[in-house]
Design an enzyme around this catalytic site. Structure first.
Site, PDB file in Angstrom:
ATOM      1  N   TYR A 162      47.575  49.638  38.646  1.00 49.56           N
ATOM      2  CA  TYR A 162      46.667  48.517  37.601  1.00 49.56           C
ATOM      3  C   TYR A 162      47.658  47.227  37.426  1.00 49.56           C
ATOM      4  CZ  TYR A 162      47.577  49.295  32.468  1.00 49.56           C
ATOM      5  OH  TYR A 162      47.374  49.761  31.225  1.00 49.56           O
ATOM      6  N   LYS A 214      42.671  49.193  38.781  1.00 55.29           N
ATOM      7  CA  LYS A 214      42.242  49.647  37.156  1.00 55.29           C
ATOM      8  C   LYS A 214      42.385  47.900  37.222  1.00 55.29           C
ATOM      9  CE  LYS A 214      44.050  51.860  32.941  1.00 55.29           C
ATOM     10  NZ  LYS A 214      44.459  50.275  32.024  1.00 55.29           N
TER      11      LYS A 214
END
Length: 302
Positions: free
Chosen positions: A141, A169
């Protein structure tokens, strides 16, 4: 366990719901299950539990376990369940990863939470330790807006060689060149590449991103699914038309922060009442009116 989801959880439109909790930080499992049931009925491609919108950083390990247990019971393998396991300390993140796997999660997501800024190598070792603690597929992330840490492409390449790390992400690139960034990442890694920042969904999916991780999708999945699926199909004109309907709402996301806006929408949809965790404060009446006006047409056809 949804076995297929273990291999393909990082594609399509991933919905990130709030984690409703009381002032003491105790998770409201009943309301959480209501939100998750709506996402399953909409057939989102995955659910991102305990992401930034899910206020993972404000919840204790016990409450995060309660949230995961409630989610697994509700979702029941119908939709891949990605669970956020970010924590300040590596050993705490390891514990959270093991908790999520034991509880029945399908995949893991982690941001590099820190107080002292991390070096690229410190981040690598942190991810290596947490990713090796579980057999679940793992998504990196990259969220500099909250962590103030940015992954260099060399670091992402190193991480992509770890056996369970399957996806990243990404934030929307500052210069707007999503296609160029995708090409660079695909040249150096074999990760499934997704983006966040809801107002950028159309361009990310048109550029060929594998996934989009949506805040609004956690409460209003249908309009976000429509945008994601038309854009993924290359229907640029229709995708942009649908996105244009949401521009007033995207303006409130940018003005007040998407998390604060989501708490207003939770109540407006009649799905529950919850306040953001302190020190975050509820928005004032003027901001609430602006948000409700921006989303009025969506609320009448949700």
């Amino acid at each position: 366990m949804n076995i297929a989801a273990r291999h393909h959880p990082f594609h399509g439109m991933s919905a990130f719901p709030l984690t409703p909790a009381d002032a003491a930080g105790r998770v409201d499992a009943q309301t959480l299950s209501l939100l998750l049931e709506r996402l399953c009925e909409a057939q989102v491609d995955s659910i991102g539990l305990l992401g930034s919108t899910g206020t993972y950083a404000y919840l204790t390990r016990e409450e995060r376990r309660r949230a995961v247990a409630a989610a697994v019971e509700c979702v029941g393998g119908r939709v891949p369940l990605i669970v956020g396991v970010g924590a300040l300390r590596t050993d705490d993140a390891v514990d959270l990863a093991r908790d999520a796997e034991t509880s029945g999660a399908d995949a893991l997501l982690m941001a590099p939470v820190s107080y002292t800024p991390l070096t690229q190598n410190e981040a690598f070792e942190h991810y290596r330790a947490v990713a090796s603690a579980s057999a679940l597929p793992f998504c990196v992330y990259n969220n500099p807006g909250t962590t103030h840490f940015t992954f260099g492409i060399e670091l992402l390449e190193r991480l992509s060689h770890l056996p369970t790390i399957r996806a990243v992400k990404m934030p929307l690139p500052a210069g707007g060149d999503i296609a160029g960034e995708l090409a660079a990442l695909r040249e150096r890694t074999d990760l499934a590449i997704g983006y966040s920042g809801d107002w950028g969904m159309v361009e990310a999916m048109l550029a060929g991103a594998d996934a989009f991780y949506s805040v609004l999708g956690g409460l209003l999945p249908y309009p976000m699914l429509a945008i994601a699926r038309t854009a993924s199909a290359g229907e640029a004109q229709e995708a942009r038309r649908l996105d244009d309907l949401l521009q007033p709402l995207w303006n409130t996301f940018k003005a007040y922060g998407s998390l604060r806006v989501m708490y207003v929408l939770l109540e407006a949809l009649g799905l529950g009442q919850a306040q953001p965790p302190r020190p975050l404060l509820p928005l004032d009446a003027r901001a609430r009116s602006e948000i409700l006006a921006a989303v009025d047409s969506l609320l009448s056809d949700r």
